[in-house]
Design an enzyme around this catalytic site. Structure first.
Site, PDB file in Angstrom:
ATOM      1  N   LYS A 100       0.845  -1.204   0.000  1.00 14.32           N
ATOM      2  CA  LYS A 100       0.000   0.000   0.000  1.00 14.32           C
ATOM      3  C   LYS A 100       0.874   1.245   0.000  1.00 14.32           C
ATOM      4  O   LYS A 100       1.896   1.307   0.696  1.00 14.32           O
ATOM      5  CB  LYS A 100      -0.908  -0.038   1.237  1.00 14.32           C
ATOM      6  CG  LYS A 100      -1.945   1.075   1.313  1.00 14.32           C
ATOM      7  CD  LYS A 100      -2.800   0.876   2.562  1.00 14.32           C
ATOM      8  CE  LYS A 100      -3.882   1.925   2.695  1.00 14.32           C
ATOM      9  NZ  LYS A 100      -4.700   1.714   3.919  1.00 14.32           N
ATOM     10  N   SER A 175      -9.377   1.396   3.213  1.00 15.90           N
ATOM     11  CA  SER A 175      -8.616   2.226   2.282  1.00 15.90           C
ATOM     12  C   SER A 175      -7.561   1.451   1.501  1.00 15.90           C
ATOM     13  O   SER A 175      -6.987   1.972   0.547  1.00 15.90           O
ATOM     14  CB  SER A 175      -7.945   3.364   3.058  1.00 15.90           C
ATOM     15  OG  SER A 175      -7.045   2.858   4.040  1.00 15.90           O
ATOM     16  N   SER A 199      -9.606  -0.892   7.240  1.00 13.30           N
ATOM     17  CA  SER A 199      -9.003  -0.677   5.925  1.00 13.30           C
ATOM     18  C   SER A 199      -8.216  -1.844   5.364  1.00 13.30           C
ATOM     19  O   SER A 199      -7.851  -1.837   4.191  1.00 13.30           O
ATOM     20  CB  SER A 199      -8.112   0.570   5.960  1.00 13.30           C
ATOM     21  OG  SER A 199      -8.909   1.728   6.063  1.00 13.30           O
TER      22      SER A 199
END
Length: 493
Positions: A100, A175, A199
């Protein structure tokens, strides 16, 4: 670490690995399968990386912000050369992963999904990534996310909306949407995300894969663009619980002898507050999963965590919105990014994130100090003690409930609201409803897929355990995963 699982699981892994390679679809290999094949010289890291790069192609569904195919191929060549020497190999030797883009990876941009940081290139890996690289992992690239990790759709206005692995018209969740979509679409066997309120777990559930939010503080959080140091944690995403367990072993140094528990001995608490008011298809799959587990010997225990959920709802936003002003500003300064909190707010591209920073972080609606203090000193401890009491009083191994109340929704129409059982409800609040309370409590949460809706969309089952019970929770997850149907890959794959 090479003897990681029991002999029975190792045999299954070998059979699955050989079958996948026989079909020339090495992109479907799990981490354990690929690592075994590379170590036994049945597969090279270069072959695996090349296959994943080819599968990714040019139309990437906005999964990546930085796709480092050249760097990954160079690292794969080095990994293959080491195999030929006969030197000892790490448990992730030659395994490509995704990361990420709010987690620092040396030499690659760490944008946080926001324009103000698009040119920041960290010199060092975040410690959580360094542990995976030290074990032999290779970074394919940095994945897209909801801007600054402040949302659950990954509809990023700066870098594009991330497409769901099972339906490109649907959002990937957030996310950590890019990591979830990449693993779900078989573009990588595993990856790293971060979880503040769901997330890791939300995109894992919506893309048909597994994800772990560890007990807060169990994984190192340094080198990660923060929201809230109280609530943030990195977490792994993969396609099997066994892979999550391996990644957890590498990151924490936990013993590598994890085995599935016997389903006949486990007690699962089912909280009506989280299991109710879900979409009909989510309810159908969740009920079927519970029926399967009960028939296999698990004991289902109705529990009430309504008070803990209500308290977490009062504490959650004040903690995150107050701490981001402190923690993000300190991070930007410490890492000499040349960017201020005001720069972040001024250049934020996604309307929802810009509103939060302009009004709730830096504006006149910012959280007062006394509200934050009450959340930290009164509300959060009550949430933590309440969860501990529920687990202890009912002798629970885990709580079990749908990870999200409904499956992935359309990118085009769901930025603000979604429809749940005939009612228009806020997208963000609805999708974090089941995952956020555990984040406030700081307890571990594991999500695994339980099937596809009639529209072909994945649904996830979340298991929350007592604080610091991460390894036992993974053992429970191994048993439950084995009892449920195998999750089919996206039809395009």
């Amino acid at each position: 670490m090479r003897r990681y699982l029991a002999a029975g699981l190792a045999a299954v892994t070998a059979i699955c690995s050989e079958a996948a390679m026989a079909d020339d679809d090495i992109t479907t290999l799990t981490v354990l399968e690929a690592a075994r094949a590379i170590a036994e010289k049945k597969l090279t890291s270069t072959e695996l990386v090349e296959a994943l790069v080819a599968k990714t192609g040019e139309d990437r569904g906005n999964v990546y912000i930085t796709f480092d195919s050249e760097g990954a191929l160079a690292a794969a060549a080095e990994a293959d050369a080491k195999v030929k020497t006969g030197a000892p190999l790490g448990p992730l030797h030659g395994i490509p992963i995704v990361v990420k883009d709010n987690i620092a990876a040396a030499g690659l941009p760490a944008t946080g999904g926001t324009p103000a940081l698009k040119d920041w290139i960290p010199a060092d890996d975040a410690p959580v990534l360094a542990k995976l690289r030290d074990a032999g992992a290779i970074v394919l690239g940095k994945t897209n996310l909801h801007e600054l990790a402040f949302g659950i759709t990954s509809n990023n206005a700066a870098f594009g909306a991330v497409a769901n692995a099972y339906d490109p018209a649907r959002f990937a969740g957030g996310s950590s949407g890019g990591t979830g979509a990449a693993v779900g679409a078989r573009l990588a066997p595993a990856g790293l995300g971060t979880d503040t309120g769901g997330s890791v777990r939300i995109p894992s559930a919506l893309n048909g894969v597994t994800g772990l939010r560890p007990t807060t503080g169990r994984y190192p959080a340094e080198g990660i663009i923060p929201i809230s140091l109280t609530r943030d944690t990195p977490g792994p995403i993969a396609r099997s619980v066994a892979d999550l367990a391996l990644l957890d072993t590498v990151i924490t140094g936990a013993p590598d002898d994890l085995q599935a528990v016997a389903l006949t001995g486990i007690r699962l608490g089912v909280p009506a507050k989280l299991a109710g008011n879900v979409s009909p298809e989510t309810d159908r799959l969740f009920t079927a999963a519970l029926d399967t587990l009960e028939k296999a010997g698990a004991t289902l225990v109705p529990v009430d965590i309504g008070n803990e959920v209500d308290l977490s709802n009062k504490a959650g936003f004040p903690i995150a919105l107050w701490e981001v002003k402190r923690d993000l500003a300190a991070f930007l300064d410490k890492h000499e990014t040349g960017v201020s909190l005001e720069d972040i707010a001024a250049k934020a591209a996604s309307p929802d994130v810009k509103f939060v920073f302009d009004n709730l972080v830096l504006g006149d609606q910012a959280i007062p100090d006394e509200v934050y203090t009450a959340s930290m000193t009164t509300l959060r401890p009550l949430v933590q003690s309440g969860y501990a009491d529920v687990f202890a009083a009912n002798k629970l191994d885990a709580l079990a409930f749908p990870t999200t109340p409904l499956p992935a929704q359309a990118i085009a129409t769901s930025d603000r609201t979604v429809s749940l059982n005939g009612e228009e409800v806020p997208t963000f609040n609805t999708f974090i409803r089941n995952t956020d309370p555990a984040s406030i409590a700081g307890i571990p949460g594991l999500t695994l897929p339980i099937g596809l809706t009639s529209d072909g969309l994945p649904v996830g089952l979340e298991l929350d355990g007592p604080a610091h019970s991460d390894r036992h929770l993974l053992s429970v997850g191994l048993a439950i995963e084995a009892a449920l149907p195998v999750m089919p890959a996206p039809s395009a794959n």
